[in-house]
Enzyme design. Sequence first.
Site, PDB file in Angstrom:
ATOM      1  N   GLU A 205       0.885  -1.171   0.000  1.00 52.82           N
ATOM      2  CA  GLU A 205       0.000   0.000   0.000  1.00 52.82           C
ATOM      3  C   GLU A 205       0.916   1.211   0.000  1.00 52.82           C
ATOM      4  O   GLU A 205       1.455   1.593   1.038  1.00 52.82           O
ATOM      5  CB  GLU A 205      -0.899  -0.004   1.249  1.00 52.82           C
ATOM      6  CG  GLU A 205      -1.880  -1.162   1.319  1.00 52.82           C
ATOM      7  CD  GLU A 205      -2.985  -1.089   0.279  1.00 52.82           C
ATOM      8  OE1 GLU A 205      -3.221  -0.011  -0.287  1.00 52.82           O
ATOM      9  OE2 GLU A 205      -3.608  -2.134   0.027  1.00 52.82           O
ATOM     10  N   CYS A 239      -2.489   9.485   2.377  1.00 59.71           N
ATOM     11  CA  CYS A 239      -2.033   8.832   1.146  1.00 59.71           C
ATOM     12  C   CYS A 239      -3.005   9.101   0.004  1.00 59.71           C
ATOM     13  O   CYS A 239      -2.588   9.282  -1.133  1.00 59.71           O
ATOM     14  CB  CYS A 239      -1.850   7.337   1.364  1.00 59.71           C
ATOM     15  SG  CYS A 239      -3.292   6.537   2.049  1.00 59.71           S
TER      16      CYS A 239
HETATM   17  P1  NAD Z   1       8.047   4.719   5.100  1.00 56.10           P
HETATM   18  O1  NAD Z   1       8.137   4.024   3.796  1.00 56.10           O
HETATM   19  O2  NAD Z   1       9.153   5.623   5.494  1.00 56.10           O
HETATM   20  O3  NAD Z   1       7.932   3.656   6.299  1.00 56.10           O
HETATM   21  C1  NAD Z   1       6.857   2.753   6.377  1.00 56.10           C
HETATM   22  C2  NAD Z   1       7.220   1.637   7.334  1.00 56.10           C
HETATM   23  O4  NAD Z   1       8.257   0.846   6.776  1.00 56.10           O
HETATM   24  C3  NAD Z   1       7.745   2.113   8.690  1.00 56.10           C
HETATM   25  O5  NAD Z   1       7.184   1.286   9.695  1.00 56.10           O
HETATM   26  C4  NAD Z   1       9.241   1.872   8.573  1.00 56.10           C
HETATM   27  O6  NAD Z   1       9.878   1.664   9.808  1.00 56.10           O
HETATM   28  C5  NAD Z   1       9.267   0.614   7.739  1.00 56.10           C
HETATM   29  N1  NAD Z   1      10.528   0.376   7.025  1.00 56.10           N
HETATM   30  C6  NAD Z   1      11.470   1.269   6.618  1.00 56.10           C
HETATM   31  N2  NAD Z   1      12.460   0.626   5.961  1.00 56.10           N
HETATM   32  C7  NAD Z   1      12.143  -0.687   5.952  1.00 56.10           C
HETATM   33  C8  NAD Z   1      12.763  -1.853   5.407  1.00 56.10           C
HETATM   34  N3  NAD Z   1      13.915  -1.786   4.741  1.00 56.10           N
HETATM   35  N4  NAD Z   1      12.160  -3.043   5.566  1.00 56.10           N
HETATM   36  C9  NAD Z   1      10.977  -3.126   6.221  1.00 56.10           C
HETATM   37  N5  NAD Z   1      10.340  -2.066   6.756  1.00 56.10           N
HETATM   38  C10 NAD Z   1      10.908  -0.860   6.615  1.00 56.10           C
HETATM   39  O7  NAD Z   1       6.646   5.453   5.090  1.00 56.10           O
HETATM   40  P2  NAD Z   1       6.091   6.478   6.178  1.00 56.10           P
HETATM   41  O8  NAD Z   1       6.836   7.756   5.996  1.00 56.10           O
HETATM   42  O9  NAD Z   1       6.024   5.841   7.509  1.00 56.10           O
HETATM   43  O10 NAD Z   1       4.578   6.658   5.673  1.00 56.10           O
HETATM   44  C11 NAD Z   1       4.212   7.594   4.731  1.00 56.10           C
HETATM   45  C12 NAD Z   1       3.972   6.914   3.388  1.00 56.10           C
HETATM   46  O11 NAD Z   1       2.965   5.917   3.536  1.00 56.10           O
HETATM   47  C13 NAD Z   1       3.439   7.866   2.346  1.00 56.10           C
HETATM   48  O12 NAD Z   1       4.042   7.611   1.113  1.00 56.10           O
HETATM   49  C14 NAD Z   1       1.962   7.515   2.302  1.00 56.10           C
HETATM   50  O13 NAD Z   1       1.328   7.878   1.112  1.00 56.10           O
HETATM   51  C15 NAD Z   1       2.000   6.050   2.511  1.00 56.10           C
HETATM   52  N6  NAD Z   1       0.696   5.552   2.964  1.00 56.10           N
HETATM   53  C16 NAD Z   1      -0.028   4.745   2.143  1.00 56.10           C
HETATM   54  C17 NAD Z   1      -1.268   4.285   2.539  1.00 56.10           C
HETATM   55  C18 NAD Z   1      -2.077   3.367   1.666  1.00 56.10           C
HETATM   56  O14 NAD Z   1      -2.989   2.736   2.179  1.00 56.10           O
HETATM   57  N7  NAD Z   1      -1.788   3.244   0.384  1.00 56.10           N
HETATM   58  C19 NAD Z   1      -1.778   4.641   3.792  1.00 56.10           C
HETATM   59  C20 NAD Z   1      -1.032   5.465   4.597  1.00 56.10           C
HETATM   60  C21 NAD Z   1       0.215   5.904   4.176  1.00 56.10           C
END
Ligand code: NAD
Length: 475
Positions: A205, A239
Amino acid sequence: MEAVSRAREAASWWAGLSFRERRDHLLNWKRVIAARSDELGDVIHEETGKPVGDALLEIMLAVEHLDWAARNAPRVLKRRRVRSGLLAADQGAAVEYRPLGVIGVIGPWNYPVYTPLGSISYALAAGNAVVFKPSEHTPRTGEWLAAAWAAISAKPVLQVITGDGAVGAQLVAAGVDKIAFTGSAATGRRVMAACAETLTPVVIEGGGKDAMIVAADADLDAAAKAAAFGGFGNAGQTCAGVERVYVERAVYPEFLAKLAAIAESVEPSEDGPYGRMTVATQVDIVRNHVDDALAKGGRAVVGGPESIKPPYVFPVVLAEVPEDSTAVTEETFGPTVVVNPVSSLDEAVSLANASRYGLAASIFSSDRGNSLKIARRLRTGAASINSVLGFAGVPALPFGGVGDSGFGRVHGADGLREFSRPQSVTWRRLKAPMDVMSLTRDPAVLDRAIRIFRLRHARGAANSASSKWPGHPGA
Ligand code: NAD
């Protein structure tokens, strides 16, 4: 990973329960969350900076989904008979959706309850155990949800592990049966690459760059109000929020004036209408996009670089921004919107679709029939007509994107099946009328089967393209 081993044991207990027993547990969990939502709302508020009212709204939506998943899992996933067809008329056939086992859920910080519960509720309702790693910015929200589970069950069917991306990476490599990742497309790529090592299936997502299309016949007050809510609400950290607006030229000045009036009246604060930026680094991304839009010739109708007063960002309305600006091409995730005029709805659709992302979109028009046609032409996972985020509160609707917005679906029946393994079962119920599945089959029976096959499937071939093949008798 210890949590995954514990989850594995809990998963077999949980999968062994009846749908009804699982539903009862999930509804008990739901009641705890709903009854103590003030407490959870405070935790969300402290961790993200969003106003308590928004936190409660998020919890309400999440609980609605949890309730739906718990109540609908039996209907969607239970064993169901299917027709066996002519060739296998001797077989009875059924399909059933079995749990996968242990699901690793990795969540973001912007909706730290609603978003991960979109995976967790559906994964649990489908009979799986879950190990959840919340964002490093919202660990206490995650821990609260697991504590609420522990209050209704001694079995660790839902556990939370906290930490940054390194802990997320450990979870991905820990031998879970599926990963449900919500976050940015960049991290999604890393998670998917790691999943490839072990062929662990994954739901991504990702982010969005959602467009709103405003037709000349739209209710412009409603459209401007929705653009403001979708663009500035939650400090733009949604998002599926509104990041781009394409407005038919005839009503462009009027729409822009209405949106500007709302934007000028908005002052973020701890109590609303929206709060601080949750993560300090996000402020720089917003600043870069605003700077780029202006440097490329866009116009700041409301605010500008001076709107950025960390930790707050005041609303920014940018107009006539070139389509190659990062303010148009990349996810900004801040309270800014780009509003551009279009000469037709066709142009609006093609600009809306000219994005790496494809999460959702909204259309404002008084012509519902045409809006539905436009919705079908949009390369997105969802569309709302005359509202923004209309789909978020409808639990029966699947949610997910295309392109950099990811793939796979949470919510709805598709969301339940996403965390299931369809298992097909046949059973012989008659002696086969023509038994061709045998090493000692009668050649006459195979001949008869082939004659029937041609009668059923090759009739009319003389008129089709195949008859034009060189060497074909009809060519
Ligand atoms: P992010 O990608 O920085 O982090 C998301 C999660 O991934 C965090 O828990 C982080 O600790 C983890 N993570 C980071 N590196 C990793 C790795 N190498 N392996 C496994 N896990 C890892 O995103 P964010 O800044 O926390 O969230 C914002 C983003 O999320 C925006 O792009 C937003 O649009 C998106 N988002 C999407 C939806 C949807 O349903 N499509 C909903 C909410 C947010």
